[in-house]
Write a protein that holds these residues in place. Structure first.
Motif, PDB file in Angstrom:
ATOM      1  N   GLY A 232      -5.971   4.026 -22.835  1.00 31.20           N
ATOM      2  CA  GLY A 232      -6.217   4.778 -24.029  1.00 31.20           C
ATOM      3  C   GLY A 232      -5.789   3.595 -25.052  1.00 31.20           C
ATOM      4  N   ASP A 233      -4.821   4.274 -25.753  1.00 29.57           N
ATOM      5  CA  ASP A 233      -4.285   3.249 -27.106  1.00 29.57           C
ATOM      6  C   ASP A 233      -3.108   2.448 -26.788  1.00 29.57           C
ATOM      7  N   VAL A 234      -2.560   2.623 -25.506  1.00 27.72           N
ATOM      8  CA  VAL A 234      -1.534   1.916 -25.454  1.00 27.72           C
ATOM      9  C   VAL A 234      -1.603   0.538 -24.676  1.00 27.72           C
ATOM     10  N   PRO A 235      -0.923  -0.391 -24.941  1.00 30.90           N
ATOM     11  CA  PRO A 235      -1.258  -1.904 -24.400  1.00 30.90           C
ATOM     12  C   PRO A 235      -0.358  -1.944 -23.048  1.00 30.90           C
ATOM     13  N   VAL A 236      -0.760  -2.232 -22.090  1.00 30.47           N
ATOM     14  CA  VAL A 236       0.109  -2.320 -20.878  1.00 30.47           C
ATOM     15  C   VAL A 236      -0.052  -3.491 -19.864  1.00 30.47           C
ATOM     16  N   VAL A 237       0.790  -3.593 -19.013  1.00 30.06           N
ATOM     17  CA  VAL A 237       0.621  -4.858 -18.193  1.00 30.06           C
ATOM     18  C   VAL A 237       0.628  -4.288 -16.865  1.00 30.06           C
ATOM     19  N   THR A 238      -0.436  -4.596 -15.997  1.00 33.48           N
ATOM     20  CA  THR A 238      -0.478  -4.151 -14.594  1.00 33.48           C
ATOM     21  C   THR A 238      -0.370  -5.430 -13.659  1.00 33.48           C
ATOM     22  N   LYS A 239       0.365  -5.007 -12.835  1.00 27.84           N
ATOM     23  CA  LYS A 239       0.527  -5.847 -11.677  1.00 27.84           C
ATOM     24  C   LYS A 239      -0.099  -5.385 -10.489  1.00 27.84           C
ATOM     25  N   GLN A 240      -0.573  -6.437  -9.710  1.00 26.00           N
ATOM     26  CA  GLN A 240      -1.152  -5.938  -8.245  1.00 26.00           C
ATOM     27  C   GLN A 240      -0.102  -6.576  -7.351  1.00 26.00           C
ATOM     28  N   ILE A 241       0.349  -5.661  -6.511  1.00 23.16           N
ATOM     29  CA  ILE A 241       1.574  -6.203  -5.635  1.00 23.16           C
ATOM     30  C   ILE A 241       1.142  -5.964  -4.385  1.00 23.16           C
ATOM     31  N   VAL A 242       1.362  -6.895  -3.611  1.00 23.41           N
ATOM     32  CA  VAL A 242       1.051  -6.549  -1.891  1.00 23.41           C
ATOM     33  C   VAL A 242       2.264  -6.919  -1.310  1.00 23.41           C
ATOM     34  N   GLY A 243       2.713  -5.807  -0.425  1.00 24.38           N
ATOM     35  CA  GLY A 243       3.884  -5.883   0.734  1.00 24.38           C
ATOM     36  C   GLY A 243       3.333  -6.296   1.921  1.00 24.38           C
ATOM     37  N   HIS A 244       3.837  -7.729   2.313  1.00 25.37           N
ATOM     38  CA  HIS A 244       3.501  -7.913   3.336  1.00 25.37           C
ATOM     39  C   HIS A 244       4.636  -7.669   4.721  1.00 25.37           C
ATOM     40  N   VAL A 245       4.111  -6.840   5.498  1.00 26.18           N
ATOM     41  CA  VAL A 245       4.819  -6.257   6.492  1.00 26.18           C
ATOM     42  C   VAL A 245       5.035  -7.548   7.782  1.00 26.18           C
ATOM     43  N   ASP A 246       6.193  -7.647   7.960  1.00 30.98           N
ATOM     44  CA  ASP A 246       6.598  -8.634   9.073  1.00 30.98           C
ATOM     45  C   ASP A 246       5.886  -8.125  10.567  1.00 30.98           C
ATOM     46  N   ASN A 247       5.028  -8.954  10.830  1.00 28.86           N
ATOM     47  CA  ASN A 247       4.303  -8.891  12.176  1.00 28.86           C
ATOM     48  C   ASN A 247       4.747  -9.916  13.258  1.00 28.86           C
ATOM     49  N   SER A 248       5.817 -10.595  13.153  1.00 29.68           N
ATOM     50  CA  SER A 248       6.036 -11.644  13.965  1.00 29.68           C
ATOM     51  C   SER A 248       6.303 -10.947  15.426  1.00 29.68           C
ATOM     52  N   SER A 249       6.544  -9.673  15.737  1.00 34.72           N
ATOM     53  CA  SER A 249       6.533  -9.097  16.861  1.00 34.72           C
ATOM     54  C   SER A 249       5.422  -8.823  17.604  1.00 34.72           C
ATOM     55  N   TYR A 250       4.325  -8.757  16.713  1.00 32.95           N
ATOM     56  CA  TYR A 250       3.070  -8.605  17.325  1.00 32.95           C
ATOM     57  C   TYR A 250       2.074  -9.075  16.322  1.00 32.95           C
ATOM     58  N   THR A 251       1.491 -10.238  16.579  1.00 38.89           N
ATOM     59  CA  THR A 251       0.766 -10.836  15.309  1.00 38.89           C
ATOM     60  C   THR A 251      -0.855 -10.369  15.453  1.00 38.89           C
ATOM     61  N   HIS A 252      -1.194  -9.440  16.472  1.00 38.89           N
ATOM     62  CA  HIS A 252      -2.708  -8.749  16.556  1.00 38.89           C
ATOM     63  C   HIS A 252      -2.771  -8.122  15.355  1.00 38.89           C
ATOM     64  N   ILE A 253      -1.748  -7.652  14.494  1.00 33.80           N
ATOM     65  CA  ILE A 253      -1.896  -6.530  13.541  1.00 33.80           C
ATOM     66  C   ILE A 253      -1.504  -6.988  12.345  1.00 33.80           C
ATOM     67  N   ILE A 254      -2.047  -6.902  11.330  1.00 33.06           N
ATOM     68  CA  ILE A 254      -1.702  -7.498  10.016  1.00 33.06           C
ATOM     69  C   ILE A 254      -1.440  -6.236   9.093  1.00 33.06           C
ATOM     70  N   VAL A 255      -0.543  -5.959   8.333  1.00 33.93           N
ATOM     71  CA  VAL A 255      -0.523  -4.639   7.410  1.00 33.93           C
ATOM     72  C   VAL A 255       0.241  -5.328   6.230  1.00 33.93           C
ATOM     73  N   ASP A 256      -0.882  -5.118   5.141  1.00 37.84           N
ATOM     74  CA  ASP A 256      -0.360  -5.639   3.766  1.00 37.84           C
ATOM     75  C   ASP A 256      -0.520  -4.357   2.668  1.00 37.84           C
ATOM     76  N   ILE A 257       0.564  -4.073   2.414  1.00 34.10           N
ATOM     77  CA  ILE A 257       0.590  -2.795   1.539  1.00 34.10           C
ATOM     78  C   ILE A 257       0.158  -3.087   0.215  1.00 34.10           C
ATOM     79  N   GLN A 258      -0.812  -2.350  -0.088  1.00 31.52           N
ATOM     80  CA  GLN A 258      -1.600  -2.396  -1.655  1.00 31.52           C
ATOM     81  C   GLN A 258      -0.965  -1.531  -2.676  1.00 31.52           C
ATOM     82  N   LEU A 259      -0.578  -2.085  -3.760  1.00 25.75           N
ATOM     83  CA  LEU A 259       0.292  -1.462  -4.942  1.00 25.75           C
ATOM     84  C   LEU A 259      -0.150  -1.833  -5.984  1.00 25.75           C
ATOM     85  N   THR A 260      -0.305  -1.178  -7.265  1.00 28.26           N
ATOM     86  CA  THR A 260      -0.475  -1.632  -8.653  1.00 28.26           C
ATOM     87  C   THR A 260       0.573  -0.726  -9.407  1.00 28.26           C
TER      88      THR A 260
END
Length: 252
Positions: free
Chosen positions: A137-165
Motif C-alpha cells: 500500500g503506502d507503507v514502506p516495509v522490510v520483508t525477510k524470507q526465512i527458512v527453518g532447517h529441521v535437523d535431519n541427522s537421524s534420517y537423512t533421506h528426508i529434508i524439511v525446510d520451513i518456508q516463512l516470510t
C-alpha cells in the motif's frame, strides 16, 4: 566327521556379534511410498473399520440431502462445560485451570483430533535467506524470507525446510507485534494487497497501519496434507520414513 570341523561356542558368538554389527550399520531405507488411497486403506484396516458413513448430498432433492432444519442440527445440545473437570469439580482458580482442566482438554484433542506429537522432535535452525525493501500500500516495509532447517541427522533421506516470510514496517525501531497467517509464498514475498485508493485495505495493510508486522507460513513446506505425503515431511522424518501408527499426529 573330524572334531576340528565343528565350530566352537566362541566362534558362534563371534559370528553373531559381527552379523549384528553389520545389520546395525546398514544405511536406513528410503521412505515408504504410498498413495493417499493406500494410506487410507491401511489405516481403516488397522482400526478395523469396514466402511465410513457417507456425507450428506449437496442436492436438496436427494433422499440424503444436507440438513437445513436448524432444529435437527443439535443432536448434542448439552456440550461439556469447559470449566468443569471430568470428575465434576468446578474450576475456581487459575491454578486448577492450568494444571488440571487445560491438561484434560489438551489430552482429548491429542487423542481424538490431532494425534500424538512425538515426545522428542527435531530442532530447527532458522536462516534469513533474503531481505527486500518494498511497499505494501503506502507503507514502506522490510520483508525477510526465512527458512527453518529441521535437523535431519537421524534420517537423512528426508529434508524439511520451513518456508516463512516476515514483513514489518521499515520505520520500526524495535520488536513489533506480528500476526501470522497460514498461506502460500510466491518468490519469497507475501501478498501486497490492493493498490492505494482501489478497494478496501487488505488485512496486511491494516496491520501495518498499526505499526505491526505480519508473517506468512507455508504449512505445506512442513507437511503435505494428503495420505501420499505422510511418510515424508516432518511426520515422515520423525517416523524415519515409515507409515504412521493409529495414534500418531497427522495433517488437517
Amino acid at each position: 566327521m573330524r572334531l576340528s570341523t565343528i565350530p566352537s561356542a566362541g566362534s558362534f558368538l563371534l559370528v553373531w556379534v559381527v552379523c549384528t554389527m553389520v545389520r546395525a550399520d546398514d544405511p536406513p531405507k528410503p521412505p515408504v511410498q504410498m498413495t493417499a488411497q493406500e494410506d487410507h486403506k491401511r489405516m481403516m484396516e488397522l482400526l478395523n473399520i469396514k466402511e465410513l458413513r457417507k456425507g450428506a448430498n449437496g442436492n436438496p432433492k436427494a433422499a440424503d440431502a444436507a440438513n437445513v432444519d436448524e432444529s435437527k442440527a443439535t443432536p448434542y445440545p448439552d456440550l461439556p462445560d469447559p470449566l468443569v473437570l471430568k470428575n465434576g469439580q468446578k474450576v475456581t482458580t487459575a491454578e486448577v485451570w492450568t494444571k488440571q482442566r487445560r491438561a484434560e482438554i489438551v489430552e482429548d484433542f491429542d487423542r481424538e483430533v490431532y494425534g500424538r506429537v512425538p515426545k522428542e522432535t527435531p530442532k530447527v535452525k532458522w536462516e534469513v535467506t533474503s531481505t527486500d525493501k518494498q511497499m505494501v500500500g503506502d507503507v514502506p516495509v522490510v520483508t525477510k524470507q526465512i527458512v527453518g532447517h529441521v535437523d535431519n541427522s537421524s534420517y537423512t533421506h528426508i529434508i524439511v525446510d520451513i518456508q516463512l516470510t516476515l514483513t514489518i514496517p521499515e520505520m520500526a525501531t524495535g520488536p513489533v507485534p506480528v500476526i501470522m497467517e497460514f498461506g502460500f509464498i510466491f518468490g519469497g514475498k507475501g501478498p501486497k494487497g490492493p493498490p492505494v485508493g482501489k478497494g478496501p485495505p487488505s488485512w496486511q495493510q491494516q496491520v501495518l497501519a498499526k505499526g505491526w508486522g505480519y508473517a506468512i507460513l507455508s504449512p505445506n513446506s512442513i507437511q503435505a496434507d494428503n495420505g501420499a505425503g505422510l511418510t515424508k515431511g516432518i511426520i515422515g522424518l520423525c517416523n524415519k520414513g515409515q507409515p504412521r501408527k493409529v495414534d500418531d499426529w497427522g495433517a488437517l
